[in-house]
Design a protein around this motif. Structure first.
Motif, PDB file in Angstrom:
ATOM      1  N   TYR A 216      35.060  19.517  42.247  1.00 29.47           N
ATOM      2  CA  TYR A 216      35.841  20.590  42.276  1.00 29.47           C
ATOM      3  C   TYR A 216      37.162  20.108  43.146  1.00 29.47           C
ATOM      4  CZ  TYR A 216      32.346  23.440  40.226  1.00 29.47           C
ATOM      5  OH  TYR A 216      31.515  23.919  39.576  1.00 29.47           O
TER       6      TYR A 216
ATOM      7  N   ASP B   3      43.767  24.515  42.046  1.00 26.14           N
ATOM      8  CA  ASP B   3      44.020  24.472  40.679  1.00 26.14           C
ATOM      9  C   ASP B   3      45.296  23.532  40.259  1.00 26.14           C
ATOM     10  OD1 ASP B   3      41.469  25.927  40.113  1.00 26.14           O
ATOM     11  OD2 ASP B   3      42.711  27.924  40.324  1.00 26.14           O
TER      12      ASP B   3
ATOM     13  N   VAL C  35      40.137  22.309  38.756  1.00 20.96           N
ATOM     14  CA  VAL C  35      39.969  23.368  39.070  1.00 20.96           C
ATOM     15  C   VAL C  35      39.161  23.439  40.237  1.00 20.96           C
ATOM     16  CG1 VAL C  35      40.262  24.455  36.780  1.00 20.96           C
ATOM     17  CG2 VAL C  35      37.921  23.901  37.650  1.00 20.96           C
ATOM     18  N   THR C  36      39.345  24.676  40.986  1.00 21.16           N
ATOM     19  CA  THR C  36      38.633  24.847  42.287  1.00 21.16           C
ATOM     20  C   THR C  36      37.217  25.283  41.927  1.00 21.16           C
ATOM     21  OG1 THR C  36      39.302  27.213  42.589  1.00 21.16           O
ATOM     22  CG2 THR C  36      40.545  25.441  43.433  1.00 21.16           C
TER      23      THR C  36
ATOM     24  N   ASP D 189      36.007  28.123  43.147  1.00 26.14           N
ATOM     25  CA  ASP D 189      36.146  29.842  42.927  1.00 26.14           C
ATOM     26  C   ASP D 189      36.566  29.935  41.180  1.00 26.14           C
ATOM     27  OD1 ASP D 189      36.449  32.318  43.609  1.00 26.14           O
ATOM     28  OD2 ASP D 189      38.368  32.218  43.196  1.00 26.14           O
ATOM     29  N   THR D 190      37.480  29.198  40.807  1.00 30.99           N
ATOM     30  CA  THR D 190      38.149  29.256  39.470  1.00 30.99           C
ATOM     31  C   THR D 190      36.931  29.149  38.475  1.00 30.99           C
ATOM     32  OG1 THR D 190      40.149  28.808  39.946  1.00 30.99           O
ATOM     33  CG2 THR D 190      39.521  28.368  37.624  1.00 30.99           C
ATOM     34  N   ALA D 191      36.022  28.095  38.685  1.00 28.29           N
ATOM     35  CA  ALA D 191      34.970  27.626  37.725  1.00 28.29           C
ATOM     36  C   ALA D 191      33.820  28.872  37.821  1.00 28.29           C
ATOM     37  CB  ALA D 191      34.111  26.415  38.217  1.00 28.29           C
TER      38      ALA D 191
ATOM     39  N   ARG E 258      34.433  31.923  38.537  1.00 28.08           N
ATOM     40  CA  ARG E 258      34.904  33.362  37.838  1.00 28.08           C
ATOM     41  C   ARG E 258      35.040  32.979  36.478  1.00 28.08           C
ATOM     42  NH1 ARG E 258      40.520  32.922  40.418  1.00 28.08           N
ATOM     43  NH2 ARG E 258      41.224  33.626  38.609  1.00 28.08           N
ATOM     44  N   LEU E 259      35.286  31.942  35.927  1.00 27.67           N
ATOM     45  CA  LEU E 259      35.224  31.586  34.252  1.00 27.67           C
ATOM     46  C   LEU E 259      33.994  31.829  33.834  1.00 27.67           C
ATOM     47  CD1 LEU E 259      36.807  30.463  31.624  1.00 27.67           C
ATOM     48  CD2 LEU E 259      36.496  28.349  32.701  1.00 27.67           C
TER      49      LEU E 259
ATOM     50  N   ARG F 148      33.050  35.210  33.798  1.00 24.91           N
ATOM     51  CA  ARG F 148      33.716  35.953  32.522  1.00 24.91           C
ATOM     52  C   ARG F 148      33.100  35.489  31.098  1.00 24.91           C
ATOM     53  NH1 ARG F 148      39.206  37.501  32.253  1.00 24.91           N
ATOM     54  NH2 ARG F 148      39.582  38.767  30.390  1.00 24.91           N
TER      55      ARG F 148
ATOM     56  N   GLU G 230      28.115  27.555  35.613  1.00 25.35           N
ATOM     57  CA  GLU G 230      29.323  26.583  35.742  1.00 25.35           C
ATOM     58  C   GLU G 230      29.188  25.683  34.807  1.00 25.35           C
ATOM     59  OE1 GLU G 230      30.570  26.059  39.928  1.00 25.35           O
ATOM     60  OE2 GLU G 230      29.231  27.879  40.374  1.00 25.35           O
TER      61      GLU G 230
END
Length: 95
Positions: free
Chosen positions: A14, A18, A23-24, A26-28, A30-31, A34, A39
């Motif tokens: 990571y 971003d 990406v960080t 956290d972004t991974a 959240r993605l 969603r 991950e």
């Protein structure tokens, strides 16, 4: 339990922020949340999406040739030693 060789794995790190090249965590997370996946699956989905967008794709064809189409092709094959026309690239010819 099966073990994986190092050839079957890649290093993934990571990024601290971003960017277009990473990406960080956290972004991974959240993605993945969603999308309703973990991950690792999110990374695979992203790679698949890129492959579809960037790598050559072939249009779907109309399926196998019909018997009538095969007859038309056979009529047009130059007469020579070998007169057969394959109906599939994957058939194995007898030796």
């Amino acid at each position: 339990m099966a073990t994986r060789s190092t050839a079957d794995q890649i290093a993934f790190r990571y990024r601290p922020a971003d960017s277009t090249t990473g990406v960080t965590r956290d972004t991974a997370k959240r993605l993945a949340e969603r999308l309703g996946v973990d991950e690792t699956q999110a990374i695979h989905l992203a790679l698949h999406d890129m492959a579809v967008k960037l790598l050559p794709q072939y249009e779907a064809d109309e399926g196998p040739l019909t018997a009538a189409q095969m007859r038309q092709i056979k009529k047009r094959v130059p007469q020579g030693k070998k007169k057969s026309v394959r109906s599939s690239l994957f058939e194995v010819e007898p030796a």
